[in-house]
Design an enzyme around this catalytic site. Structure first.
Site, short mmCIF file in Angstrom:
data_model
loop_
_atom_site.label_atom_id
_atom_site.label_comp_id
_atom_site.label_asym_id
_atom_site.label_seq_id
_atom_site.Cartn_x
_atom_site.Cartn_y
_atom_site.Cartn_z
N HIS A 81 31.40 43.31 43.54
CA HIS A 81 32.61 42.48 43.39
C HIS A 81 33.13 42.65 41.97
O HIS A 81 32.57 42.11 41.02
CB HIS A 81 32.26 41.01 43.66
CG HIS A 81 33.45 40.09 43.62
ND1 HIS A 81 33.69 39.16 44.62
CD2 HIS A 81 34.46 39.95 42.74
CE1 HIS A 81 34.79 38.49 44.33
NE2 HIS A 81 35.28 38.94 43.19
N HIS A 116 36.74 43.11 39.34
CA HIS A 116 38.18 43.13 39.06
C HIS A 116 38.43 44.13 37.93
O HIS A 116 37.87 43.98 36.84
CB HIS A 116 38.67 41.75 38.60
CG HIS A 116 38.51 40.70 39.64
ND1 HIS A 116 39.51 40.35 40.52
CD2 HIS A 116 37.45 39.92 39.98
CE1 HIS A 116 39.09 39.40 41.34
NE2 HIS A 116 37.83 39.12 41.04
N LYS A 136 39.74 41.54 51.80
CA LYS A 136 39.35 40.34 51.05
C LYS A 136 40.30 39.19 51.40
O LYS A 136 41.50 39.31 51.24
CB LYS A 136 39.44 40.65 49.55
CG LYS A 136 39.22 39.44 48.63
CD LYS A 136 37.78 39.05 48.51
CE LYS A 136 37.56 37.76 47.73
NZ LYS A 136 37.70 37.90 46.28
N HIS A 181 36.76 34.63 49.54
CA HIS A 181 36.68 33.67 48.43
C HIS A 181 36.60 32.30 49.09
O HIS A 181 37.62 31.77 49.53
CB HIS A 181 37.89 33.78 47.51
CG HIS A 181 37.80 32.87 46.32
ND1 HIS A 181 37.70 33.33 45.02
CD2 HIS A 181 37.73 31.52 46.24
CE1 HIS A 181 37.60 32.29 44.20
NE2 HIS A 181 37.61 31.18 44.92
N HIS A 214 30.68 35.60 45.55
CA HIS A 214 30.28 34.83 44.37
C HIS A 214 29.84 33.39 44.69
O HIS A 214 30.46 32.43 44.24
CB HIS A 214 31.35 34.84 43.28
CG HIS A 214 32.77 34.63 43.78
ND1 HIS A 214 33.12 33.56 44.53
CD2 HIS A 214 33.88 35.37 43.60
CE1 HIS A 214 34.43 33.66 44.81
NE2 HIS A 214 34.89 34.75 44.26
N ASP A 249 31.85 39.84 39.77
CA ASP A 249 33.13 39.11 39.60
C ASP A 249 33.63 39.24 38.16
O ASP A 249 34.32 38.35 37.65
CB ASP A 249 33.00 37.64 40.01
CG ASP A 249 34.36 37.02 40.33
OD1 ASP A 249 35.34 37.78 40.48
OD2 ASP A 249 34.45 35.78 40.41
O1 DOR Z 1 37.28 33.34 37.91
C1 DOR Z 1 37.83 34.12 38.70
N1 DOR Z 1 38.64 35.10 38.25
N2 DOR Z 1 37.63 33.95 39.99
C2 DOR Z 1 38.32 34.66 40.93
O2 DOR Z 1 38.12 34.45 42.08
C3 DOR Z 1 39.37 35.62 40.49
C4 DOR Z 1 39.12 36.09 39.13
C5 DOR Z 1 40.30 36.82 38.54
O3 DOR Z 1 40.93 37.61 39.25
O4 DOR Z 1 40.58 36.61 37.37
ZN ZN Z 2 36.63 37.84 42.08
#
Ligand code: DOR
Ligand code: ZN
Length: 363
Positions: free
Chosen positions: A36, A38, A120, A157, A191, A263
């Site tokens: 997971h 980003h 997702k 999520h 998460h 995450d």
């Molecule tokens: O804290 C988070 N940041 N939780 C998420 O689900 C998304 C993520 C983000 O994209 O910044």
């Molecule tokens: Zn995330």
């Protein structure tokens, strides 16, 4: 709770069942995976992608860009930008691409399937860039049926819009409904942050979970118990000590349905250190060293391989580059920030300023 046992001293030993080699000062992980992640886009992607690519053989790439990844064309173009940003590490790194849940037709899913790891699902408005998330899970039923038929996994999520500490637990009945209504759909609770979510894993065969390293370590006290710590603020928010302990126990035991998903979610420093702090912990640069330290402290280093790779490979039947990542015991201090050309963007990592015992070899 968890007893701390020092790593057995001296000598080289193979944890053969886990395909992991541990010596006093070297740790070899086979095809570690971040389930997971980003990576964002543009200059942020250029800055952060290499941190994941040098540590992992693959990562599940979140689709919550602006606008979100919702077509095969967007997915392929994003994948190409990611690999370009990984530079020399790209050859050993497989981005496992996802699309943002929407009302996909069977033809769209069928066409995307060869390039798509999973879809997702975000409830509307629960986290960063989730404005186009769903309002009703029942209305999602036709798409979920199509995904189930095509064998496309569902990543979720799992939070409601309720009181912040209760959001995950309030969402658990939705997971139960999903697991029983779509028994052949592979579902991942993303998460997880509560003991109740850990307990759900054993109740439904088609339910799995990811957990972040930071949720194995912190509680709400670390975020807001003293001076507010914006770099630990994320969604879902860290919970109670008993929740953290249940997550940690499951990870250290290498629970077979639990996978490491960082995450890691970079936001520019000005968006974190501000009034109206963005949610997300940027953990990418420290993930494997921090996990090695944690598992070693609890005498569980031999189970790290399962947690960071084998479980995911087995659960999803993954094919990823057969790469080894070596950690060596050489202390380093985590830099205070990472900066792009001219100082922009600027991102603060998890554990900034802290000394870690392990580092990724070859740096
Ligand atoms: O804290 C988070 N940041 N939780 C998420 O689900 C998304 C993520 C983000 O994209 O910044
Ligand atoms: Zn995330």
């Amino acid at each position: 709770m968890l007893e701390e046992v020092a790593l057995a001293a001296g000598g080289e030993r193979w944890e053969s069942a886990r395909e992991m080699m541990i010596t006093d000062d070297r740790l070899v992980l086979k095809r570690p995976l971040d389930m997971h992640l980003h990576l964002r886009d543009g200059e942020m992607l250029e800055l952060v992608a290499v941190e994941s690519a040098r540590q992992f053989a693959g990562a599940v790439i979140m689709p919550n860009l602006v606008p979100p990844v919702t077509t095969l064309e967007m997915l392929r173009a994003y994948e190409a930008r990611i690999l370009a940003a990984c530079g020399k590490w790209g050859a050993g790194f497989r981005p496992l691409m996802t699309m943002f849940f929407k009302d996909y037709s069977e033809a769209e899913l069928e066409a995307a399937r060869p390039y798509l790891f999973a879809v997702k699902l975000y409830p509307h408005g629960v986290t960063t860039n989730s404005e186009s998330g769903i309002h009703s899970v029942r209305a999602a039923e036709p798409v979920l049926r199509r995904m189930e038929a095509l064998g496309i996994p569902l990543l979720v999520h799992g939070e409601t819009g309720g009181f912040v500490m209760d959001r995950e637990v309030e969402f658990l009945p939705v997971y139960e409904w999903l697991a029983t209504t779509f028994p052949r759909l592979r579902i991942v609770m993303e998460h997880i942050t509560t003991a109740a979510a850990v307990a759900m894993l054993d109740r439904y065969e088609n339910l799995h979970a990811t957990v972040t390293p930071h949720h194995l370590v912190i509680t709400l006290d670390d975020v807001a118990g003293g001076l507010l710590q914006p770099h630990l603020f994320c969604k879902p928010i860290a919970k109670r000590p008993e929740d953290r302990d249940a997550l940690l126990a499951a990870a250290l035991a290498a629970h077979p349905k639990l996978m490491m998903g960082s995450d890691s979610a970079p936001h520019p420093r000005h968006a974190k250190e501000s009034c109206g702090c963005a949610a997300g912990v940027w953990s990418a640069p420290v993930l494997l060293p921090r996990l090695a330290e944690l598992f070693e402290r609890h005498g569980a280093l031999g189970r790290l391989q399962a947690f960071v790779s084998d479980n995911a490979v087995r659960v999803h039947g993954l094919e990823v580059p057969d790469r080894e990542v070596v950690l060596e015991r050489k202390p380093w201090v985590v830099p205070a920030r990472w900066e792009g050309p001219g100082g922009d963007p600027c991102v603060v990592p998890w554990e900034a300023g802290r000394e870690l015992a392990w580092r990724v070899a070859g740096e």
